[in-house]
Design a protein around this motif. Structure first.
Motif, PDB file in Angstrom:
ATOM      1  N   ASN A 193      -2.923  -0.698   0.953  1.00 21.66           N
ATOM      2  CA  ASN A 193      -3.524  -2.039   1.039  1.00 21.66           C
ATOM      3  C   ASN A 193      -3.797  -2.633  -0.333  1.00 21.66           C
ATOM      4  N   ARG A 194      -4.053  -1.785  -1.332  1.00 24.06           N
ATOM      5  CA  ARG A 194      -4.229  -2.313  -2.689  1.00 24.06           C
ATOM      6  C   ARG A 194      -2.954  -3.021  -3.142  1.00 24.06           C
ATOM      7  N   MET A 195      -1.815  -2.399  -2.860  1.00 26.26           N
ATOM      8  CA  MET A 195      -0.536  -2.999  -3.256  1.00 26.26           C
ATOM      9  C   MET A 195      -0.188  -4.189  -2.382  1.00 26.26           C
ATOM     10  N   GLN A 196      -0.438  -4.071  -1.071  1.00 23.31           N
ATOM     11  CA  GLN A 196      -0.084  -5.151  -0.152  1.00 23.31           C
ATOM     12  C   GLN A 196      -0.874  -6.421  -0.469  1.00 23.31           C
ATOM     13  N   ARG A 201      -2.106 -11.949  -2.672  1.00 25.58           N
ATOM     14  CA  ARG A 201      -2.786 -12.827  -3.638  1.00 25.58           C
ATOM     15  C   ARG A 201      -1.770 -13.687  -4.379  1.00 25.58           C
ATOM     16  N   GLU A 202      -0.675 -13.088  -4.840  1.00 28.93           N
ATOM     17  CA  GLU A 202       0.338 -13.851  -5.563  1.00 28.93           C
ATOM     18  C   GLU A 202       1.066 -14.823  -4.640  1.00 28.93           C
ATOM     19  N   ALA A 203       1.317 -14.404  -3.381  1.00 31.32           N
ATOM     20  CA  ALA A 203       1.977 -15.293  -2.422  1.00 31.32           C
ATOM     21  C   ALA A 203       1.134 -16.539  -2.170  1.00 31.32           C
ATOM     22  N   PRO A 263     -11.301 -14.584  -3.172  1.00 32.59           N
ATOM     23  CA  PRO A 263     -10.291 -14.979  -2.184  1.00 32.59           C
ATOM     24  C   PRO A 263      -9.746 -16.375  -2.478  1.00 32.59           C
ATOM     25  N   SER A 264      -8.514 -16.603  -2.104  1.00 28.44           N
ATOM     26  CA  SER A 264      -7.833 -17.863  -2.364  1.00 28.44           C
ATOM     27  C   SER A 264      -8.539 -19.048  -1.718  1.00 28.44           C
TER      28      SER A 264
END
Length: 313
Positions: A193-196, A201-203, A263-264
């Motif tokens: 989940n850290r990687m996902q 976030r970038e998406a 968060p975005s």
């Protein structure tokens, strides 16, 4: 080797997926109802429906599906499985105090030889164990949805867990056909989940900056590097291309990537409007009832096809 007896606390989506997984591998499974599990859905019908999809896609025969369903039974209290379970997989609400209380109760009821595992995707396993006495037998086992199809299970160590508990859990999952990975530190997000969510976030940032529309963001992954990830993942990709090349790209690119610790705004704005995604019909994109049904069906059947091609089913 005799099959371990499996108990699952909670009859939600993940709990039933875990129960189904072990039932298809020949284990006797008892699912413990909690809260409003009985009201929210017909748990046995959900399992039968999941198994039917596997039959329809030639993953198993109808007889095998019937046998698996027959290995799953349902009970109302933890006490009813106290003398049955070799391991309990917890899959209840994601609230720390509630999990702590349930684990303390199970710790007092089950023999010390029974492993107590939590499927939390976010909460510290070490904190979940805090109210229990026999903390050495409490461990994290984070499955991925659907649990009966996605091979990965993150086996998360706590600062209390014993090596024997880790090995026994790892061996059980391996024997059940899963791909367990050991997470050596109980950190937020564990491993996958850290990687996902770094990707999420970038998406979201790309959409916010109007670099690309949501559908194109998804397509860039689905039809690009996402196709490769199941075969050749980041560490191998970096070694394959050369660490010097990776270094040069990172030196140029990293200053331009999102590094927000909040968060975005795109998320918070949509939530404020009541746009929650599938459950409301509107999120980052618009979803009709038919779109939702199609997406869920394509996910399950797509995972079966990918797993079969990659020899993981």
């Amino acid at each position: 080797m005799s099959k371990k007896n499996i108990a699952v606390l909670g009859a939600g989506k993940m709990g039933l997926g875990i129960a189904q997984l072990f039932a298809t591998k020949g284990h006797q499974v008892k699912v413990i109802y909690v809260y409003d599990d009985k009201i929210r859905c017909d748990a046995a019908a959900v399992v039968r429906s999941n198994l039917s999809v596997l039959v329809e896609n030639d993953v198993m025969t109808q007889q095998e599906a019937d046998d698996a369903a027959a290995r799953i039974s349902f009970v109302d209290t933890i006490e009813e499985v106290a003398d049955f379970a070799d391991i309990v997989f917890e899959g209840i609400i994601e609230k720390l105090e509630i999990k702590q209380d349930y684990f303390a109760k199970m710790d007092a009821i089950f023999p010390v030889s029974t492993i107590l595992a939590t499927n939390t995707s976010a909460i510290s396993i070490t904190e979940i164990a805090e109210k229990s006495v026999h903390k050495e037998r409490i461990i994290g086992t984070h499955y991925w949805n659907p649990a009966y199809l996605v091979p990965l299970v993150e086996v998360i160590k706590t600062k209390y867990v014993s090596d024997e508990t880790v090995q026994a859990t790892y061996d059980l999952l391996k024997e059940a056909g899963k791909r367990p990975v050991i997470v050596k530190k109980d950190v937020p997000g564990f491993l996958a989940n850290r990687m996902q969510h770094a990707l999420f976030r970038e998406a979201l940032n790309i959409i916010e900056q109007d670099i690309a529309d949501p559908a194109d963001v998804d397509d860039a992954i689905k039809y690009g590097f996402g196709m490769r990830l199941g075969i050749c993942a980041p560490v191998e990709v970096m070694d394959m291309g050369g660490l010097d090349l990776t270094y040069n790209i990172h030196s140029y690119l990293f200053p331009h990537l999102c590094n927000s610790t909040e968060p975005s705004k795109l998320l918070t704005d949509n939530i404020a409007k009541g746009n929650l995604g599938f459950k409301t019909g509107q999120g980052l994109e618009t979803w009709s009832k038919e779109d939702v049904e199609k997406a869920n069906k394509e996910l399950t059947e797509g995972l079966i096809k990918v797993a079969r091609v990659l020899g993981r089913l």
